[in-house]
Scaffold this motif. Structure first.
Motif, short mmCIF file in Angstrom:
data_model
loop_
_atom_site.label_atom_id
_atom_site.label_comp_id
_atom_site.label_asym_id
_atom_site.label_seq_id
_atom_site.Cartn_x
_atom_site.Cartn_y
_atom_site.Cartn_z
N PHE A 1 4.06 10.97 -5.96
CA PHE A 1 4.61 11.23 -6.57
C PHE A 1 4.71 12.13 -7.80
O PHE A 1 4.86 13.03 -8.67
CB PHE A 1 5.94 10.14 -7.04
N GLN A 2 3.54 11.64 -8.73
CA GLN A 2 2.75 11.65 -9.76
C GLN A 2 2.09 13.08 -9.36
O GLN A 2 2.03 14.33 -10.14
CB GLN A 2 2.04 10.78 -10.25
N LYS A 3 1.27 13.06 -7.97
CA LYS A 3 0.99 13.91 -7.36
C LYS A 3 1.87 15.51 -7.60
O LYS A 3 1.47 16.81 -7.65
CB LYS A 3 0.12 14.84 -6.44
N ALA A 4 2.99 15.42 -6.98
CA ALA A 4 4.08 16.63 -6.96
C ALA A 4 4.77 16.42 -8.56
O ALA A 4 5.51 17.77 -8.73
CB ALA A 4 5.15 15.74 -6.40
N GLY A 5 4.62 15.52 -9.96
CA GLY A 5 4.93 16.10 -11.35
C GLY A 5 6.33 15.10 -11.11
O GLY A 5 7.01 16.01 -12.01
N LEU A 6 7.21 14.89 -10.36
CA LEU A 6 7.68 13.97 -10.39
C LEU A 6 7.86 13.37 -10.82
O LEU A 6 7.25 12.17 -11.57
CB LEU A 6 8.12 13.72 -8.95
N ASP A 7 9.25 12.58 -11.88
CA ASP A 7 8.80 11.38 -12.87
C ASP A 7 9.02 10.29 -12.42
O ASP A 7 10.36 10.20 -11.83
CB ASP A 7 9.96 11.74 -14.10
N ILE B 1 1.27 -0.80 -0.03
CA ILE B 1 0.22 0.03 -0.25
C ILE B 1 1.21 1.51 0.02
O ILE B 1 0.20 2.36 -0.57
CB ILE B 1 -0.99 -0.32 1.62
N ALA B 2 1.96 1.14 1.05
CA ALA B 2 2.25 2.38 0.72
C ALA B 2 3.36 2.17 -0.28
O ALA B 2 3.55 3.90 -1.11
CB ALA B 2 3.86 1.87 2.31
N LYS B 3 4.04 1.48 -1.51
CA LYS B 3 4.25 1.83 -2.38
C LYS B 3 3.78 2.71 -3.73
O LYS B 3 3.67 3.78 -4.11
CB LYS B 3 4.73 0.69 -3.01
N LYS B 4 2.09 1.82 -3.35
CA LYS B 4 1.58 2.44 -4.62
C LYS B 4 0.60 3.95 -3.99
O LYS B 4 0.58 4.95 -4.88
CB LYS B 4 -0.21 1.53 -4.13
N ILE B 5 0.83 4.57 -2.85
CA ILE B 5 1.07 5.66 -2.44
C ILE B 5 1.82 6.73 -2.91
O ILE B 5 1.75 7.44 -3.11
CB ILE B 5 0.55 5.60 -0.75
N THR B 6 2.31 6.36 -2.71
CA THR B 6 4.26 7.34 -2.86
C THR B 6 4.09 7.07 -4.60
O THR B 6 4.57 8.14 -4.74
CB THR B 6 5.52 6.11 -1.99
N ALA B 7 3.73 6.11 -4.84
CA ALA B 7 3.98 6.64 -6.82
C ALA B 7 2.46 7.37 -7.52
O ALA B 7 3.80 8.88 -8.34
CB ALA B 7 3.41 5.36 -7.05
N GLU B 8 1.72 8.13 -6.58
CA GLU B 8 0.88 8.59 -6.69
C GLU B 8 1.77 9.83 -5.78
O GLU B 8 0.90 11.09 -6.76
CB GLU B 8 -0.52 8.39 -5.82
N ILE C 1 12.75 8.49 -11.24
CA ILE C 1 13.27 7.89 -9.67
C ILE C 1 13.75 6.53 -10.12
O ILE C 1 14.62 6.36 -9.13
CB ILE C 1 12.17 8.44 -9.23
N LYS C 2 12.47 5.96 -10.07
CA LYS C 2 13.05 4.04 -10.64
C LYS C 2 14.19 3.70 -11.14
O LYS C 2 15.39 2.94 -10.87
CB LYS C 2 12.20 3.62 -10.97
N ASN C 3 14.35 4.66 -12.09
CA ASN C 3 15.56 3.89 -13.23
C ASN C 3 16.89 4.74 -11.96
O ASN C 3 17.95 4.30 -12.15
CB ASN C 3 15.87 5.37 -14.08
#
Length: 434
Positions: A141-147, A132-139, A151-153
């Motif tokens: 990042f998207q809301k903050a306009g981060l790629d 759950i934390a990974k999914k929320i963290t990814a969201e 980040i993963k690479n």
């Protein structure tokens, strides 16, 4: 002529001719191997598949939970929560993950529940939180306009290669292997002391209660009788250990030849043999076996015998005194706990301090204290201990034994002919003054 050799011979022969001694000498290694194989078999058994229901009101997390050999996740978000909770009570499902709707992720991550009749394991709970934390963290990042892809690479995975100062490759987990080896020898010393110490105590109690002791001490001094029992039983223990050592070394040679690890003059062929072994086994088993041979095996084995003798002599003096002071094993229980506690302390000190800091102050001090040194020092030796520390520790151990046996002989001399009275700690102190 001294009667001590005769008493030692009598005790030794009585022990080694005992059927249980003979059987356990050859059966114990097989039992240890069998237990190890059985535990390994149990660890490979697949756990029963558990079904976990998911009620995700947001619809964002259902696909994040992946089935595996132990857990199966079922999406039941359209079913009423009350019905699902009733299903948990009736044990239709192992558990229920409830993910409610929320205004934002900050509120959502505080409102997630897991409903189950049984308390879940820590690892299972952490896995759920991680998904759950990974999914929320990814969201986030998207809301903050981060790629998120960038980040993963950008994440680095570092694997440190261990190399010795000589340039040879070192192995990870070698410290764990050393503490297992040292811990095994330390634990064996503790078990031997308890096992053979109890044998000495029971032997004294049996002779005392059968009144045979009254005949025996008419011919020998109580001190000679006590030392004869201690030394005779220790010789039987050393014989048993030597048989186990021979069997163990034979097994190690067989395993070494199976994986192509050669010793002595054939060390020049190590590289080719190691490469062949690694290709055949697909692992570093050969290198680990080579590292095991590089351990101070002779020091470990010799120190084990010396610490076993010293520790056994020290504690058997206590056991013999207790046996002389009481009339049966039930009365001895009040005196045994203070004797066993230092042994248990030595094991805990060894495992909790030696592995992290084998040459630290705590480990060094307790490897010098005679009541714990046989166990703690044996755990330190595989990591490399200066020889002077080992010698000092042994000298302190045997010096303490000489002092303890003098006091123990006083209790033994008085208590051996005492009948029908349960002794107390105060009584034992009085006997020391006689």
């Amino acid at each position: 002529m001294s009667k001590l050799p005769l008493i030692i011979k009598r005790e030794f022969i009585a022990k080694v001719r005992n059927k249980s001694f003979i059987v356990m000498t050859f059966l114990s290694p097989l039992l240890f191997v069998g237990i190890g194989v059985f535990v390994g078999y149990l660890s490979t058994m697949k756990a029963e598949l558990k079904t976990i229901a998911i009620h995700d009101e947001t619809g964002r997390f259902v696909n994040e939970f992946k089935n595996d050999e132990e857990y199966k996740y079922v999406n039941l978000s359209t079913i009423d929560l009350k019905i699902l909770k009733d299903s948990i009570i009736s044990q239709s499902y192992e558990g229920l993950i409830i993910i409610p709707k929320a205004e934002d992720n900050a509120q959502l991550q505080k409102g997630i529940q897991y409903v189950s009749n049984d308390s879940p394991s820590v690892s299972f709970t952490e896995d759920l939180e991680d998904v759950i934390a990974k999914k929320i963290t990814a969201e986030n990042f998207q809301k903050a306009g981060l790629d998120t892809l960038a980040i993963k690479n950008s994440k680095a995975e570092v694997s440190i290669n261990l190399v010795k100062a000589s340039g040879e490759e070192a192995l990870k987990g070698l410290n764990e292997i050393k503490i297992i080896i040292g811990g095994a020898f330390g634990y064996l010393i503790m078990m031997f002391i308890i096992l053979y110490g109890n044998m000495v105590m029971r032997s004294v109690i049996e002779e005392k209660t059968s009144r045979i002791i009254e005949v025996i001490i008419s011919s020998v001094k109580p001190f000679q009788l006590m030392m004869g029992k201690i030394i005779g039983t220790s010789l039987a223990g050393i014989l048993q250990f030597l048989i186990w050592a021979i069997l163990g070394m034979s097994a190690m040679f067989i395993v070494s030849s199976m994986f192509g690890v050669h010793m002595g003059a054939t060390a020049g062929a190590q590289a080719q043999a190691m490469e062949t072994a690694q290709q055949a086994a697909g692992s570093n088993i050969g290198m680990y076996i080579k590292e095991l041979w590089n351990l101070p095996i002779a020091t470990i084995l010799i120190s084990f015998i010396i610490y076993f003798i010293g520790g056994y002599f020290l504690y058997s003096s206590f056991y013999a005194s207790i046996g002389a002071a009481v009339d049966n094993e039930t009365d001895s229980q009040q005196f045994l706990l203070p004797i066993i506690m230092p042994l248990i302390l030595g094991v805990y000190i060894g495992f909790f301090t030696v592995m992290n800091d084998p040459n630290g102050t705590v480990a060094t001090v307790f490897s010098m204290i005679p009541l714990t040194s046989p166990i703690v020092m044996m755990m330190r030796i595989p990591f490399g201990v200066p020889m002077w520390q080992i010698i000092v520790s042994m000298v302190i151990l045997f010096s303490t034994f000489l002092g303890v046996v003098w006091f123990a002989a006083k209790i033994y001399r008085v208590g051996i002919l005492m009948y029908g009275k349960k002794p107390t700690w105060r009584e034992l102190i009085k006997w020391l003054k006689y």
